[in-house]
Design an enzyme around this catalytic site. Structure first.
Site, PDB file in Angstrom:
ATOM      1  N   ARG A 157      88.154  26.428  48.637  1.00 21.48           N
ATOM      2  CA  ARG A 157      86.897  26.443  47.542  1.00 21.48           C
ATOM      3  C   ARG A 157      87.876  27.349  46.429  1.00 21.48           C
ATOM      4  O   ARG A 157      88.849  28.245  46.489  1.00 21.48           O
ATOM      5  CB  ARG A 157      85.630  27.330  47.982  1.00 21.48           C
ATOM      6  CG  ARG A 157      84.687  28.109  47.236  1.00 21.48           C
ATOM      7  CD  ARG A 157      85.362  29.083  46.258  1.00 21.48           C
ATOM      8  NE  ARG A 157      83.349  29.669  45.942  1.00 21.48           N
ATOM      9  CZ  ARG A 157      84.133  30.734  44.854  1.00 21.48           C
ATOM     10  NH1 ARG A 157      84.741  31.308  44.787  1.00 21.48           N
ATOM     11  NH2 ARG A 157      82.364  30.648  44.224  1.00 21.48           N
ATOM     12  N   SER A 190      87.841  42.361  47.990  1.00 20.64           N
ATOM     13  CA  SER A 190      87.543  41.393  46.794  1.00 20.64           C
ATOM     14  C   SER A 190      88.336  41.239  46.404  1.00 20.64           C
ATOM     15  O   SER A 190      88.303  40.362  45.347  1.00 20.64           O
ATOM     16  CB  SER A 190      86.433  41.959  46.157  1.00 20.64           C
ATOM     17  OG  SER A 190      86.577  43.249  45.753  1.00 20.64           O
ATOM     18  N   THR A 244      84.577  40.845  41.947  1.00 20.99           N
ATOM     19  CA  THR A 244      85.473  40.273  41.063  1.00 20.99           C
ATOM     20  C   THR A 244      85.744  41.662  40.325  1.00 20.99           C
ATOM     21  O   THR A 244      84.631  42.083  39.581  1.00 20.99           O
ATOM     22  CB  THR A 244      85.484  39.044  40.536  1.00 20.99           C
ATOM     23  OG1 THR A 244      85.451  37.779  41.011  1.00 20.99           O
ATOM     24  CG2 THR A 244      86.283  39.229  39.487  1.00 20.99           C
ATOM     25  N   GLY A 272      86.490  29.220  42.391  1.00 19.66           N
ATOM     26  CA  GLY A 272      85.418  29.929  41.620  1.00 19.66           C
ATOM     27  C   GLY A 272      85.178  29.844  40.294  1.00 19.66           C
ATOM     28  O   GLY A 272      86.284  29.327  39.671  1.00 19.66           O
ATOM     29  N   ASP A 273      84.669  31.033  39.723  1.00 16.56           N
ATOM     30  CA  ASP A 273      84.542  30.993  38.861  1.00 16.56           C
ATOM     31  C   ASP A 273      85.853  31.669  37.435  1.00 16.56           C
ATOM     32  O   ASP A 273      86.182  31.247  37.177  1.00 16.56           O
ATOM     33  CB  ASP A 273      83.291  31.510  37.882  1.00 16.56           C
ATOM     34  CG  ASP A 273      83.882  32.677  37.900  1.00 16.56           C
ATOM     35  OD1 ASP A 273      83.247  33.387  39.466  1.00 16.56           O
ATOM     36  OD2 ASP A 273      82.685  33.811  37.542  1.00 16.56           O
ATOM     37  N   THR A 312      90.480  38.075  41.942  1.00 17.83           N
ATOM     38  CA  THR A 312      89.181  37.891  42.789  1.00 17.83           C
ATOM     39  C   THR A 312      89.945  37.699  44.183  1.00 17.83           C
ATOM     40  O   THR A 312      90.810  36.800  43.921  1.00 17.83           O
ATOM     41  CB  THR A 312      87.965  36.879  42.636  1.00 17.83           C
ATOM     42  OG1 THR A 312      87.238  37.039  43.415  1.00 17.83           O
ATOM     43  CG2 THR A 312      88.257  35.765  42.152  1.00 17.83           C
ATOM     44  N   GLY A 354      80.437  32.055  41.197  1.00 13.58           N
ATOM     45  CA  GLY A 354      80.786  31.283  40.627  1.00 13.58           C
ATOM     46  C   GLY A 354      80.473  29.991  40.703  1.00 13.58           C
ATOM     47  O   GLY A 354      80.912  30.026  39.621  1.00 13.58           O
ATOM     48  N   THR A 383      81.113  38.443  36.633  1.00 14.84           N
ATOM     49  CA  THR A 383      81.374  38.323  38.714  1.00 14.84           C
ATOM     50  C   THR A 383      79.699  37.345  39.176  1.00 14.84           C
ATOM     51  O   THR A 383      78.688  37.448  38.886  1.00 14.84           O
ATOM     52  CB  THR A 383      81.594  39.673  38.475  1.00 14.84           C
ATOM     53  OG1 THR A 383      81.540  39.579  40.140  1.00 14.84           O
ATOM     54  CG2 THR A 383      80.335  40.568  38.262  1.00 14.84           C
ATOM     55  N   GLY A 384      80.026  37.742  40.134  1.00 12.97           N
ATOM     56  CA  GLY A 384      78.893  36.768  41.115  1.00 12.97           C
ATOM     57  C   GLY A 384      79.222  35.604  41.606  1.00 12.97           C
ATOM     58  O   GLY A 384      80.440  35.146  41.839  1.00 12.97           O
TER      59      GLY A 384
HETATM   60  N1  ASP Z   1      83.338  35.762  40.192  1.00 13.15           N
HETATM   61  C1  ASP Z   1      83.814  35.096  42.255  1.00 13.15           C
HETATM   62  C2  ASP Z   1      83.704  33.848  42.353  1.00 13.15           C
HETATM   63  O1  ASP Z   1      83.324  33.644  42.804  1.00 13.15           O
HETATM   64  C3  ASP Z   1      82.498  35.882  42.924  1.00 13.15           C
HETATM   65  C4  ASP Z   1      82.626  37.801  42.169  1.00 13.15           C
HETATM   66  O2  ASP Z   1      82.824  37.993  41.405  1.00 13.15           O
HETATM   67  O3  ASP Z   1      82.531  38.367  43.072  1.00 13.15           O
HETATM   68  O4  ASP Z   1      84.946  34.043  43.296  1.00 13.15           O
END
Ligand code: ASP
Length: 335
Positions: free
Chosen positions: A223, A93, A195, A225-226, A213, A249, A246-247
């Site tokens: 794409r 990841s 992440t 993410g956050d 990440t 995004g 994390t999670g």
């Molecule tokens: N937050 C990350 C994203 O959305 C994903 C993750 O936390 O693994 O890219």
């Protein structure tokens, strides 16, 4: 235990999220002990220096601790700590070995912030194993704050970073397996998350943070993410504290989660209360929260830490004395 899959086969028919998923990079089943269920220390339990990170990343926090203990800056601790996970080919990841997008390309996002509120980020970076270090270079050596895609790679190469193929055999195999059954469209609740977000306070009491990440596995090409976005995946204010996420995004971005947490701490909330309220913002707007996961960690100027997630299965690692302590934070969905 290592980092684990955040959302395990949450079914499309609404069966919900399996509380504890199998580890993405490990095959063994995960069991949470009673000890692990203890909340992570809050309110005055940490001495400074301290480092806290998302997931069970003892090698990474251990490295960051080494830097902090020897009097190094929180910024160096963050970079070197994150680099450990980026170089770990087994972690699917982050960095090398990250799971690719739907087209089979590994694309990385990362950002870093220092005690002066400076920020640097790379998004959609390919072929470079250490996006956290490239992000730092963007922050320190350019007049910009974000570099994307080809430009980011070009910048990294010219700064001396060696290009390499980041798609390991294991990640390629996982992608090929995924292609057999998955529909070619985004299905948010079966994506994988892991992440590394890291916050550190050094001996001088200065705070820095980083986030790195490969983003959601099998995401649409392009794409972002956050994680590399200031205020969402990470925010640091040296007068107040820091937070990282994390999670999923997309949900963190819509609520500007990390900035929100730091602002709540500024108003007097503890890191734990602030993380909880930021998760509450997401829950209050999303009736489908059963289908996705978000987890936050935070630290305030005193070194107090907090963490909270929507579902069980989120882990953190802290180190303020040479020992890496893994914890399972409190979470919202107790059903
Ligand atoms: N937050 C990350 C994203 O959305 C994903 C993750 O936390 O693994 O890219």
């Amino acid at each position: 235990m290592k980092r684990r899959k955040f959302i395990q086969n949450a079914s499309l028919s609404g069966l919900g999220v399996a509380a504890v998923g199998s580890i993405l990079s490990c095959k063994d089943d995960v069991k949470i002990s009673e000890e692990e269920k203890a909340l992570i220390p809050v309110e005055g339990k940490n001495t400074i220096p301290v480092v806290i990170a998302t997931w069970n990343v003892a090698n990474a926090t251990g490295k960051a601790w080494e830097v902090l203990a020897s009097g190094g800056s929180s910024l160096d601790a963050i970079e070197q700590g994150c680099m450990i996970e980026e170089a770990n080919a087994e972690g699917q990841s982050v960095g090398l070995g990250g799971l690719p997008d739907r087209d089979g390309n590994v694309t990385l996002d990362a950002c870093i912030m220092d005690k002066n509120g400076n920020y640097g980020a790379v998004v959609y970076l390919q072929n470079i194993k250490h996006p956290i270090s490239v992000a730092r270079k963007v922050m320190e050596d350019t007049p910009h704050v974000i570099l994307a895609g080809k430009g980011a790679e070009q910048f990294a190469r010219s700064a001396g970073f060696k290009p390499e193929n980041l798609l390991t055999e294991a990640s390629k195999k996982a992608w090929e397996e995924w292609k057999k059954t998955s529909q070619y469209k985004p299905i948010i609740n079966i994506e994988n998350h892991d992440t590394i977000g890291m916050l550190a306070i050094d001996k001088n009491g200065d705070i820095a943070g980083g986030c790195t990440t490969s983003g959601l596995a099998y995401k649409l090409a392009g794409r972002v993410g956050d994680s590399p976005i200031i205020g969402s995946g990470l925010f640091i204010d040296n007068e107040v504290g820091g937070a990282t996420a994390t999670g999923l995004g997309e949900e963190v971005l819509k609520t500007v989660g990390s900035f929100l947490i730091v602002e709540l701490m500024r108003q007097g909330k503890s890191p734990q209360e602030a993380c909880k309220e930021a998760i509450g913002r997401i829950i209050s707007k999303k009736t489908n929260f059963e289908d996705f996961q978000v987890g936050y960690i935070a630290v305030n100027k005193k070194g107090e830490t907090g963490a909270y997630s929507i579902h069980e299965g989120f882990y953190t690692t802290t180190n303020n004395d040479g020992e890496n302590k893994s914890s399972a934070p409190d979470f919202y969905n107790k059903n």
